[in-house]
Design an enzyme around this catalytic site. Structure first.
Site, short mmCIF file in Angstrom:
data_model
loop_
_atom_site.label_atom_id
_atom_site.label_comp_id
_atom_site.label_asym_id
_atom_site.label_seq_id
_atom_site.Cartn_x
_atom_site.Cartn_y
_atom_site.Cartn_z
CB SER A 46 0.42 -5.03 -59.80
OG SER A 46 -0.04 -5.88 -58.77
CG ASP A 84 -1.54 -1.17 -53.32
OD1 ASP A 84 -1.02 -0.56 -52.37
OD2 ASP A 84 -0.92 -1.55 -54.33
CD GLU A 116 3.24 2.83 -55.00
OE1 GLU A 116 3.74 3.84 -55.54
OE2 GLU A 116 2.88 1.82 -55.63
CD GLU A 181 8.35 -2.44 -56.43
OE1 GLU A 181 7.33 -2.17 -55.75
OE2 GLU A 181 8.31 -2.68 -57.64
O1 KIV Z 1 0.70 -3.49 -56.55
C1 KIV Z 1 1.50 -4.38 -56.27
O2 KIV Z 1 1.41 -5.51 -56.75
C2 KIV Z 1 2.58 -4.06 -55.34
C3 KIV Z 1 3.66 -5.09 -55.16
C4 KIV Z 1 4.61 -4.98 -56.28
C5 KIV Z 1 4.31 -4.97 -53.85
O3 KIV Z 1 2.60 -3.01 -54.79
#
Ligand code: KIV
Length: 278
Positions: A46, A84, A116, A181
């Site tokens: 994000s 991530d 994901e 989510e």
């Molecule tokens: O990238 C992010 O902030 C996320 C959250 C919404 C869990 O994956």
């Protein structure tokens, strides 16, 4: 404080104590999260929108992700830090997925990675390579267009069953936790009860083992779009704008700097000498 561990996370699920997770993307945010005592930080993709101003997450690169993980690691020694995996960094082959997961761990310095999708074969391979993996199912922003946009997932019996199966297969593949989510609360509860690893919900209701929010959303720092599941604890953005306007006004009105913000200490004689020079 000592580093929060996967084992402590699991114990919290077992005892029913809720787990808190928040995103952070730089040193100063990480310091604030450390002070707040939150157990887990996600350096989420994000950041592509909140920090880099992109429209979505797809264009974010692994280099950019590493650039943001590093200062978070420096600012928050106690929380578990999860990096991530960015779009396109784990969808070509298992070896591509492992080598990019290695990069987040070695170059970024995070404690675990998140990816994901219900992709147990990829999760298994990364776990086998010695890297803890958090899954992410339900609404997966990187592939939201395939899911029909940013919509609540798992509303039909068929899609709810699919999500339950995905959660179980990620657990079997060795994931230590799953982000769930944007699903109905009843499904959030069913998934949390169906697996023994912690389910961290975002828009997944009250019965998940923990909750995650995006730093900028909960503090009112990102106003392009605020999903319904977000609680805005503060409107820091408005306070910052007000402070900036006050500064601007005071500079124009010659009210800042005032006496308390200036230095003195040059003798009268020296000042006379200096003024002769100018
Ligand atoms: O990238 C992010 O902030 C996320 C959250 C919404 C869990 O994956």
């Amino acid at each position: 404080m000592a580093k929060f561990t996967i084992q402590q996370m699991r114990k919290m699920k077992e005892s029913g104590e809720k787990i808190s997770m928040i995103t952070a993307y730089d040193y100063s945010q990480a310091v604030l999260v450390e002070k707040a005592g939150i157990e887990v930080i996600l350096v989420g993709d994000s950041l592509s929108m909140t920090m880099l101003g992109n429209e979505g997450t797809v264009s974010l690169t692994t280099d950019e992700m590493i650039h943001h993980i590093r200062p978070v690691v420096k600012g928050a020694p106690s929380p578990m830090i999860i990096g991530d995996m960015v779009f396109g960094s784990y969808n070509e082959s298992i070896s591509q997925a492992i080598s990019n997961a290695n990069r987040l761990m070695k170059e970024g310095g995070c404690d675990a990675i998140k990816l994901e999708g219900g992709r147990p074969e990829v999760v298994r391979a990364i776990v086998d390579a010695g890297i803890p993996v958090q899954g992410h199912i339900g609404l997966t922003p990187q592939t939201a267009s395939l899911l029909g946009g940013f919509k609540v997932q798992g509303k039909s019996l068929e899609s709810a069953k699919k999500l339950l199966d995905e959660a179980k297969s990620l657990e079997d593949a060795g994931a230590f936790s799953i982000v769930l989510e944007c699903v109905p609360e009843e499904l959030g509860r069913a998934v949390s009860e169906a697996v023994s690893i912690p389910i961290i919900g975002i828009g997944a209701g009250r019965y998940c083992d923990g909750q995650v929010l995006v730093f900028h959303d909960m503090l009112g720092l990102f106003d392009k779009f605020v999903p319904r599941f977000v609680k805005q604890y503060k409107q820091i953005g408005e306070e910052i704008v007000q402070a900036l306007q006050d500064f601007n006004e005071e500079v124009k009105q010659e009210q800042f700097p005032s006496e308390e913000h200036v230095f003195s200490g040059i003798s009268k004689e020296d000042i006379e000498e200096i003024s002769k020079l100018s």
